[in-house]
Design an enzyme around this catalytic site. Structure first.
Site, PDB file in Angstrom:
ATOM      1  N   GLU A  97      -1.739  43.055 -11.689  1.00  0.00           N
ATOM      2  CA  GLU A  97      -1.203  41.771 -11.230  1.00  0.00           C
ATOM      3  C   GLU A  97      -0.536  41.018 -12.375  1.00  0.00           C
ATOM      4  O   GLU A  97       0.509  40.382 -12.194  1.00  0.00           O
ATOM      5  CB  GLU A  97      -2.310  40.929 -10.604  1.00  0.00           C
ATOM      6  CG  GLU A  97      -2.859  41.527  -9.315  1.00  0.00           C
ATOM      7  CD  GLU A  97      -3.485  40.486  -8.408  1.00  0.00           C
ATOM      8  OE1 GLU A  97      -3.194  39.289  -8.569  1.00  0.00           O
ATOM      9  OE2 GLU A  97      -4.266  40.881  -7.519  1.00  0.00           O
ATOM     10  N   GLU A  98      -1.120  41.089 -13.555  1.00  0.00           N
ATOM     11  CA  GLU A  98      -0.518  40.425 -14.716  1.00  0.00           C
ATOM     12  C   GLU A  98       0.859  41.009 -15.018  1.00  0.00           C
ATOM     13  O   GLU A  98       1.807  40.277 -15.331  1.00  0.00           O
ATOM     14  CB  GLU A  98      -1.428  40.584 -15.929  1.00  0.00           C
ATOM     15  CG  GLU A  98      -0.853  39.972 -17.195  1.00  0.00           C
ATOM     16  CD  GLU A  98      -1.796  40.056 -18.382  1.00  0.00           C
ATOM     17  OE1 GLU A  98      -1.353  39.766 -19.512  1.00  0.00           O
ATOM     18  OE2 GLU A  98      -2.985  40.418 -18.188  1.00  0.00           O
ATOM     19  N   ARG A  99       0.982  42.323 -14.921  1.00  0.00           N
ATOM     20  CA  ARG A  99       2.255  42.965 -15.250  1.00  0.00           C
ATOM     21  C   ARG A  99       3.315  42.689 -14.190  1.00  0.00           C
ATOM     22  O   ARG A  99       4.497  42.532 -14.522  1.00  0.00           O
ATOM     23  CB  ARG A  99       2.022  44.469 -15.453  1.00  0.00           C
ATOM     24  CG  ARG A  99       1.249  44.731 -16.740  1.00  0.00           C
ATOM     25  CD  ARG A  99       0.598  46.087 -16.834  1.00  0.00           C
ATOM     26  NE  ARG A  99      -0.229  46.128 -18.045  1.00  0.00           N
ATOM     27  CZ  ARG A  99      -1.109  47.087 -18.321  1.00  0.00           C
ATOM     28  NH1 ARG A  99      -1.305  48.082 -17.451  1.00  0.00           N
ATOM     29  NH2 ARG A  99      -1.813  47.050 -19.433  1.00  0.00           N
TER      30      ARG A  99
END
Length: 301
Positions: free
Chosen positions: A157-159
């Protein structure tokens, strides 16, 4: 950056694997914006090498006792709680870690240093220490020993967030550069009228659209429950490199004005350099992609 940590870095594992009690105590006020969260993974000797973290959480009765440190923690100085990754046993590195919700007001939590950065200045970045910090075992997210897996899922999700957050600023930078170079005159004509300039801006806009398409495809598959580790790594790799390419090219066309703090191009030039470092360096993304391609040395075909 600070908001991205709150929405897509510190909370996905809690939302997916946390108990109802943990969600009520930590997730609900975080989503409402009533409290600030941060993510504690990186350490001075373990950045992208998550398996090598040294912070420990030792079970004692109904509690865990946490010792160690974290480095480069966004929101660390203002956070109300931290999603903390720590070693909970001496087993294999990928199976000995757990995630915890840790209130930052807990005795033994030390916010040691506010780190000065070249970019992303609107978010604070901290060095943290944990000295015999005691928290109840109910603060663990999901299963003990599953923290590494949970964190790898949070990284996806961060990426994806890292790709999405770059698109509008890069679009804006192209638009602003077209406007500025269209007005700026040199040798009797606008900077924009030079073929090398308007061709280059066309190339960069095309690359931005390609990244947008890859991101939409990746997010669409993720929303359907598909494992997007490979595609998310491609998004992250491409967004970091493209952000550097766009900001560098546009700054060149802004000339001396671009090298001042009075225009956005210089801010984006500084801020977006982080995209190729934070959340997994470019080289880590390449290794993940190669793993999926089965081209890593020593990897079974």
């Amino acid at each position: 950056m600070a908001i991205g940590v709150q929405s897509d870095m510190a909370t996905p594992a809690l939302a997916r694997f946390g108990s109802d009690e943990l969600k009520e105590e930590f997730l609900r006020p975080t989503v409402a914006g009533d409290v600030v969260a941060c993510l504690g993974v990186s350490e001075a000797t373990a950045g992208s090498d998550v398996a090598n973290i040294k912070t420990t959480a030792v079970k004692k009765g109904d509690d865990y006792i946490i010792n160690g440190s974290k480095m480069w923690i966004t929101n660390g100085h203002q956070a109300d709680w931290i999603c903390l990754l720590a070693n909970t046993n001496d087993g294999p590195a990928h199976k000995n870690k757990s995630l915890f919700c840790l209130p930052m007001s807990t005795k033994g939590v030390v916010r040691a240093k506010k780190i000065e950065k070249i970019g992303m200045k609107c978010s604070d970045t901290a060095q943290l220490f944990f000295e015999d910090v005691v928290i109840p075992k109910k603060f663990i997210i999901g299963q003990e020993g599953a923290g590494f897996m949970y964190q790898m899922m949070q990284f996806q999700e961060e990426r994806m967030w890292g790709s999405a957050v770059a698109l509008e600023p890069l679009d804006r930078l192209i638009r602003d550069t077209i406007e500025y170079t269209g007005q700026r005159m040199a040798f009797g004509k606008s900077i924009l009228s030079n073929q090398c300039v308007h061709f280059r801006l066309a190339e960069l806009q095309t690359e931005i659209e390609l990244l947008r398409s890859l991101m939409y495809r990746t997010i669409g598959m993720y929303a359907k429950g598909t494992d997007v580790t490979n595609l998310a790594s491609m998004c992250k790799l491409k967004s970091g490199r493209l952000a550097r390419e766009v900001t560098d090219s546009c700054m060149q066309y802004w000339g001396g004005m671009g090298f001042t703090n009075e225009v956005l191009v210089s801010r984006f030039y500084r801020d977006f350099r982080l995209l190729s470092i934070g959340g997994g360096a470019d080289e880590v993304m390449l290794s993940i992609i190669c793993k999926h391609m089965k081209t890593l040395p020593g990897q079974g075909k």
